[in-house]
Design a protein around this motif. Structure first.
Motif, mmCIF file in Angstrom:
data_model
loop_
_atom_site.group_PDB
_atom_site.id
_atom_site.type_symbol
_atom_site.label_atom_id
_atom_site.label_comp_id
_atom_site.label_asym_id
_atom_site.label_seq_id
_atom_site.Cartn_x
_atom_site.Cartn_y
_atom_site.Cartn_z
ATOM 1 N N GLY A 19 0.815 -1.220 0.000
ATOM 2 C CA GLY A 19 0.000 0.000 0.000
ATOM 3 C C GLY A 19 0.838 1.254 0.000
ATOM 4 O O GLY A 19 0.313 2.343 0.091
ATOM 5 N N THR A 20 2.149 1.102 -0.037
ATOM 6 C CA THR A 20 3.020 2.263 0.047
ATOM 7 C C THR A 20 3.053 3.087 -1.235
ATOM 8 O O THR A 20 3.687 4.117 -1.266
ATOM 9 C CB THR A 20 4.453 1.840 0.442
ATOM 10 N N ALA A 21 2.385 2.642 -2.286
ATOM 11 C CA ALA A 21 2.328 3.430 -3.511
ATOM 12 C C ALA A 21 1.437 4.652 -3.324
ATOM 13 O O ALA A 21 1.588 5.648 -4.011
ATOM 14 C CB ALA A 21 1.811 2.583 -4.671
ATOM 15 N N SER A 22 0.523 4.579 -2.368
ATOM 16 C CA SER A 22 -0.379 5.690 -2.084
ATOM 17 C C SER A 22 0.358 6.797 -1.351
ATOM 18 O O SER A 22 1.127 6.547 -0.429
ATOM 19 C CB SER A 22 -1.548 5.202 -1.220
ATOM 20 N N TYR A 23 0.094 8.034 -1.731
ATOM 21 C CA TYR A 23 0.748 9.163 -1.077
ATOM 22 C C TYR A 23 0.183 9.386 0.327
ATOM 23 O O TYR A 23 0.916 9.711 1.247
ATOM 24 C CB TYR A 23 0.596 10.438 -1.920
ATOM 25 N N TRP A 24 -1.123 9.225 0.509
ATOM 26 C CA TRP A 24 -1.772 9.576 1.773
ATOM 27 C C TRP A 24 -2.017 8.394 2.697
ATOM 28 O O TRP A 24 -2.212 8.564 3.880
ATOM 29 C CB TRP A 24 -3.112 10.269 1.502
ATOM 30 N N ARG A 25 -2.051 7.199 2.176
ATOM 31 C CA ARG A 25 -2.486 6.037 2.938
ATOM 32 C C ARG A 25 -1.503 5.642 4.036
ATOM 33 O O ARG A 25 -0.292 5.658 3.859
ATOM 34 C CB ARG A 25 -2.671 4.868 1.983
ATOM 35 N N LEU A 26 -2.051 5.246 5.190
ATOM 36 C CA LEU A 26 -1.275 4.755 6.317
ATOM 37 C C LEU A 26 -1.494 3.253 6.455
ATOM 38 O O LEU A 26 -2.490 2.719 5.962
ATOM 39 C CB LEU A 26 -1.685 5.491 7.593
ATOM 40 N N PRO A 27 -0.594 2.542 7.130
ATOM 41 C CA PRO A 27 -0.659 1.076 7.154
ATOM 42 C C PRO A 27 -1.960 0.497 7.696
ATOM 43 O O PRO A 27 -2.391 -0.566 7.255
ATOM 44 C CB PRO A 27 0.509 0.670 8.056
#
Length: 181
Positions: A70-78
């Motif tokens: 999910g680290t491709a997302s700029y805003w998303r947290l784990p």
């Protein structure tokens, strides 16, 4: 927004919109550019976010199973699930953020993530940004009157509006020069 959608260089910050609701996706991707001196502190604030986000992902690494980055997302947290943030989740997030800074909606009203779109369009127009730019940055068609439902024509420009949206208005460079001298 994907990390690769946000580009920073010496001239400022650019956001390349990979996908937009209701737009023909075979068209050229829109690029929104904020000059380096457009919104003071924006670059530093984004750096703080990126550091905090990256630390959250690093600290969460032992609890994740392989293949769930999910680290491709700029805003998303784990701990956030799903590919996109739902409107209801965004509403909770913005409500909490506004409450944290002591901002309460007017009596009988409420704030939602959608309020940011209305607020931005209203503020931009109040400081003299052309409708063409309001439509472009807000994702409205240049030929649609739908944008008018978002703008409060009674809004009076203030320092905060000018701080965030003044760089979009005609003559902002000369106004910036005058304030420095």
């Amino acid at each position: 927004m994907l990390r690769e959608s946000l580009l920073q260089d010496g001239s400022g910050l650019s956001v390349v919109l990979q996908k937009e609701k209701g737009r023909n996706h075979t068209r050229t991707k829109r690029r929104l550019h904020i000059p380096v001196d457009g919104v003071k502190g924006l670059h530093e604030l984004l750096e703080l976010w990126e550091t905090a986000r990256d630390e959250a992902w690093l600290n969460d690494a032992p609890t994740r199973t392989s293949g769930t980055a999910g680290t491709a997302s700029y805003w998303r947290l784990p701990w956030e699930s799903g590919k996109h943030i739902k409107a209801s989740e965004a509403n909770v997030w913005i409500g909490g953020a506004l409450q944290h800074v002591g901002c309460v909606p007017p009596e009988g009203g409420h704030y939602s993530a959608h309020s940011t779109r209305k607020g931005a369009a209203t503020c931009a127009r109040a400081v003299g940004v052309t409708m063409e730019k309001v439509c472009y940055f807000g994702g409205w068609s240049q030929l649609s009157s739908a944008v008018l439902a978002y703008i409060d024509p009674t809004a009076v420009a203030d320092n905060d509006m000018t701080y965030y949206f003044g760089w979009l208005a005609p003559g902002w460079k000369s106004a910036l020069q005058d304030s420095v001298e």
